[in-house]
Design an enzyme around this catalytic site. Sequence first.
Site, PDB file in Angstrom:
ATOM      1  CG  ASP A  61     -82.835 -60.616  83.757  1.00 37.90           C
ATOM      2  OD1 ASP A  61     -83.146 -61.752  83.368  1.00 37.90           O
ATOM      3  OD2 ASP A  61     -81.806 -60.015  83.384  1.00 37.90           O
ATOM      4  CD  GLU A  75     -88.258 -60.714  94.799  1.00 37.60           C
ATOM      5  OE1 GLU A  75     -87.861 -59.582  95.096  1.00 37.60           O
ATOM      6  OE2 GLU A  75     -89.417 -61.116  95.004  1.00 37.60           O
ATOM      7  CB  SER A  95     -87.031 -56.138  83.627  1.00 33.93           C
ATOM      8  OG  SER A  95     -86.499 -57.433  83.800  1.00 33.93           O
ATOM      9  CB  THR A 113     -84.826 -64.630  85.456  1.00 34.77           C
ATOM     10  OG1 THR A 113     -85.517 -65.846  85.761  1.00 34.77           O
ATOM     11  CG2 THR A 113     -83.712 -64.924  84.470  1.00 34.77           C
TER      12      THR A 113
END
Lengths: 703, 703
Positions: free
Chosen positions: B456, B454, B174, B452
Amino acid sequence: MVDTAAKSSTENVTHANRTDYVAQTGPIDVDAPPAHVDVALLGRKLLGTWADIRLASRELAKNPDMQRIEGLPLEEHRARVFNQLKLLVEDGQVHRAFPRSVGGGEDAGGNIAGFEELVTADPSLQIKSGVQWGLFGAAVLHLGTEKHHTKFLPGIMSLEVPGAFAMTEIGHGSDVASIATTATYDPETQEFVINTPFRGAWKEFLGNAARDGIACTLFAQLITGGVNHGVHCFYVPIRDEATGEFLPGVGGEDDGLKGGLNGIDNGRLHFTDVRIPRDNLLNRYGDVAEDGTYTSPIASPGRRFFTMLGTLVQGRVSLDGASTLGAAMGLTIAITYGNQRRQFTAGSDTDEEVLLDYQRHQRRLIPRLATTYAQAFAHDKLLVKFDEVFSGKGDTDEDRQDLETLAAALKPLSTWHALDTLQEAREACGGAGFMASNRITGLRADLDIYVTFEGDNNVLLQLVAKRLLTDYSKKFAKADAGALARYVVSQAADRAYHGSGLRRLAQTVADFGSTARSVGQLRDPETQRELLTDRVETMIAEVATRLRNANKLSKQQAADLFNSQQNELIEAARAHGELLQWEAFTEALATVQDAGTKQVLTWLRDLFGLGLIEKHVAWHLIHGRLSQQRAQAVTAYIDRLVARLRPQAQDLVDAFGFEPEHLRATIATGIEAERQNEAREYYRALRASGNAPVDEKTLNKKK
Amino acid sequence: MVDTAAKSSTENVTHANRTDYVAQTGPIDVDAPPAHVDVALLGRKLLGTWADIRLASRELAKNPDMQRIEGLPLEEHRARVFNQLKLLVEDGQVHRAFPRSVGGGEDAGGNIAGFEELVTADPSLQIKSGVQWGLFGAAVLHLGTEKHHTKFLPGIMSLEVPGAFAMTEIGHGSDVASIATTATYDPETQEFVINTPFRGAWKEFLGNAARDGIACTLFAQLITGGVNHGVHCFYVPIRDEATGEFLPGVGGEDDGLKGGLNGIDNGRLHFTDVRIPRDNLLNRYGDVAEDGTYTSPIASPGRRFFTMLGTLVQGRVSLDGASTLGAAMGLTIAITYGNQRRQFTAGSDTDEEVLLDYQRHQRRLIPRLATTYAQAFAHDKLLVKFDEVFSGKGDTDEDRQDLETLAAALKPLSTWHALDTLQEAREACGGAGFMASNRITGLRADLDIYVTFEGDNNVLLQLVAKRLLTDYSKKFAKADAGALARYVVSQAADRAYHGSGLRRLAQTVADFGSTARSVGQLRDPETQRELLTDRVETMIAEVATRLRNANKLSKQQAADLFNSQQNELIEAARAHGELLQWEAFTEALATVQDAGTKQVLTWLRDLFGLGLIEKHVAWHLIHGRLSQQRAQAVTAYIDRLVARLRPQAQDLVDAFGFEPEHLRATIATGIEAERQNEAREYYRALRASGNAPVDEKTLNKKK
């Protein structure tokens, strides 16, 4: 999992100066002693009544030959699991449930405890064992008599005779009484003739049917002398032992690939004029004499049917335990990883946050941990009850009914919880959670079917609700119409019928409504018990009130009226199951001596109890059981409990006692912490070298 | 799915005398016209703005060569999907998004619409296409300039150059800004030197990396002249086109088996002193001159980074659409089956109930159908917005930010909804739902990762919440301290800050609190809008109030304070997304002319809106927005709406327009109804023959 990397990570968190958990949780718990869990002691507690048997089974599960290999092709997986059953036979534990007369151990509870643990090796292995010994074998054991035990059990126990449990049909799953396969007695030859009258009566979804089974315990309508005596069970050979071909009149199909449990060869069977000896009727609850005369120790066909089915409750019991283990495995993996994995810097300029330090991450995992604990304790109670009934220590009709209701209440909750928890664990591990090598997706896929087999969860909860309704009516059976009417009036005025406790509670809120006082009361287990109990009782009472005139209606109208309450009834049954879990947790808590462990478990129990109250807080508000202020206090206190429990999270999953050989998840091995240490060391060396590039942002600031 | 068996079954239900739905729904809707959905018209509406492109893509998906084969071994599945990509190239639709200069269609919205529909063929195909053209290709398109388009796009479009999108690292998912791979400029050779400094910086989970990719778009920290200019994207060859071997300095591993999407060859990559020409920097937002001088059209490194990432929003957009299609497929299968499958007799002595006539079954499926409709309409709005931005019709900074916020709000909701709905559909089909041949488990496994990747879901919702907080602060930016203080005081008194509407509402309840009147108001879309909007705004305002002194705290204290609000913020963002979906549904409704369709859709929109209010009813109660009585009316009215919509359920799923070639689920073909007809005919003939056995129960009664 006891793992050094994870341990040290937890300690880092626990001892970090920057996060003062005591301060976060506010003044309420300040006077609580410093809480430290005795992991070994708690682990033993979680293992429950048959701890040693569980540990032995876990040792067996550490044998790589017993373990699932992810991604094995269908047929190879099936063959592997079949061979694993042979290893189980060698181990001897499969004999535990069977009578001493045939070499068994007559240990009903221990048997289930041992089998449940096999879920750590491969859920396919657990369920295939369940098919062979828990269903096929158990049908012979519980529905047959001495002659069947002597004749059939040895081959079943040794796996010489793999068999299917042929109950469900394509057309009838939950409604077993309506199956269409017939077993018609022919006095001429003293045989039963088995027939599948149409496609919808094919036996379906049967483990051992597609590949391994050479016999089955077949459920069919027993017809003799032109009378249908209802569903009975028959021992029916289906394949030639030598060639593996179907016997004459028997046919079938392979169910092929499934969403999970692909180590089990599920398939369909059908029968055309298949003749079996009269003696193959498993005749404990109904028999046919040579001349075709039917006799049964149970006069009522309805009660006879439910008695027969009741003997097969062990499937539900074992799913409750296996699901709880599945949830515990998922949480162990996700919490271990969440204690190591870092992402984003928040409070610091250099160190990234450990995932489990994020409030959302805590909220996702720690309440589910509380539920898993509640289920573990509730399951042990269920298993003790099961053992009492099946060992004969306590097997009155009432005991059996209680056992069935208990299993029907707990199995839905724990199987749903396992799926929910494994999914949350998967997501909490991000992309890594999706890799087969990290175990979670495979476990979830295998456990998916647990929510609809051995009794569909919604159907089971409806059974529970009907039992609650019956108990409720009994309570008022002797009351005259006036008493009932007065009760209805008092209900309408929205007062709890079972006592004054809650009214007092509500008044207290109004009189001295400070948050601290509210929280103080919410921490009182009696308040939690009262709120949870009251909700079940009131929901049932409300539905009973709405149904009270059903007997004056036509059959269709009554059915429609009942149907209009179905959703509410199922929710009431769920509330009942939750209460049972809460009670079990609270009882277990009472037996803990170690102060630190007791303190942490008390927080965890409170989190479970208040979590249930929060989940249903709208109900408590609408029914005037909680004021708006106190409802807010529930959520605020949960936030505090979650933060309070965060430093204990690793200990609490370590107490489940899984070893690396059980988890077999790369991300739970400490690899993430190792990688971070390597990265940290790289940057440290780079900075020390003086060659580290300057950040453009820093540069801009300097300008 | 338009299917005769299913149709006739629906009609049976609709015209059955015994279930009078009008009566069940009570007096409120009696004056509504008899509602009949125009399935074709509604179907067109659901297809949205790019209906023809969607239909063409669905035609393509009917080609068996494009379709998933369940249970294919890993490598065969990968090879099959790669070949399917070649078929897509032949079909030409992959060119749609690319510039006219290289033979593309420059149709951003249509491109996404077409790709989304491929989920019906195989989600692996959809996502692998997304990797090749939506990520790898789109990075070249949006982050590169003319020279890159001319040089690289033709090979990408034709699949001569399969490529990976190398952004995520093992250590950073992320938090893209913190990736550790470096691209250091060497002015001597005018090359960038790519390095993976440690194990945690390996590029991870990359489609096309394990098998097919011969190049990648690599994200790395751009370092030139000793300064790190942050994350930039580079075009990097990774494999020898002829031999398929890694190029010198490149290495990697196969991710192996995953929880789903196994048609995609995910893998890891690492780089050691890999040199690429200076020109391979995709230099739209940052460039390095021959001498190593860095320039960028965007001065702020932060804004530059987010602008680059923002161009890649299409992945999130397409997941929103594909997930909605996944949910629609699951519901079509489960509702078609639920309309045929019968179990237990309730009101009748002979006919068993169709599953969908059970209240619980309706409650499980019909509200999810309402949500799926809301998502379909919301997705079309999102796609139109996306098209405006990427076609240049409306691409101001604000437009781009709005698009990103919209995508970040909708993608989490729809991807979670797909998993939830597919699971409920699976369970609603019982054991049959678990068979791979009935499709649902495979779809669910594939779509699992959508929640989760592309972005989260929790991280995306937090982004949305931060945007909402920013907007909120802007609103008060010009207010003096006194105004803010007065606002805080008014908040404390629990009044809505945005108007008097809700206070009036609450008073009305107190004054004229009849259930009928309550329901009447709840049906008013303005009431629904007000309740939903108020909740978002109040939640944000409450958090803002709690955070108002954050700037006076230390960095760590501020981070801790923010963290203490994280859960609430994410819930607020979710509420915002739900409101957007509700708005989209309501807007779509306004364009429907046909009276019957409009009536049914109005019920469905009300069910969606009131479902949201019911889900969060505790909040509305605690905040005094709903009285206890009105809160109960919400649930009561939902029960009525669900019963009202039950006869339309088949039409509503048929309107999704899936054909048997898309669903490929045995149980949705009418086979269940056929089996029941066969059984019914068997029993009829048996009764007519006079040979039917007598039931023991009947016999006992006669005695």
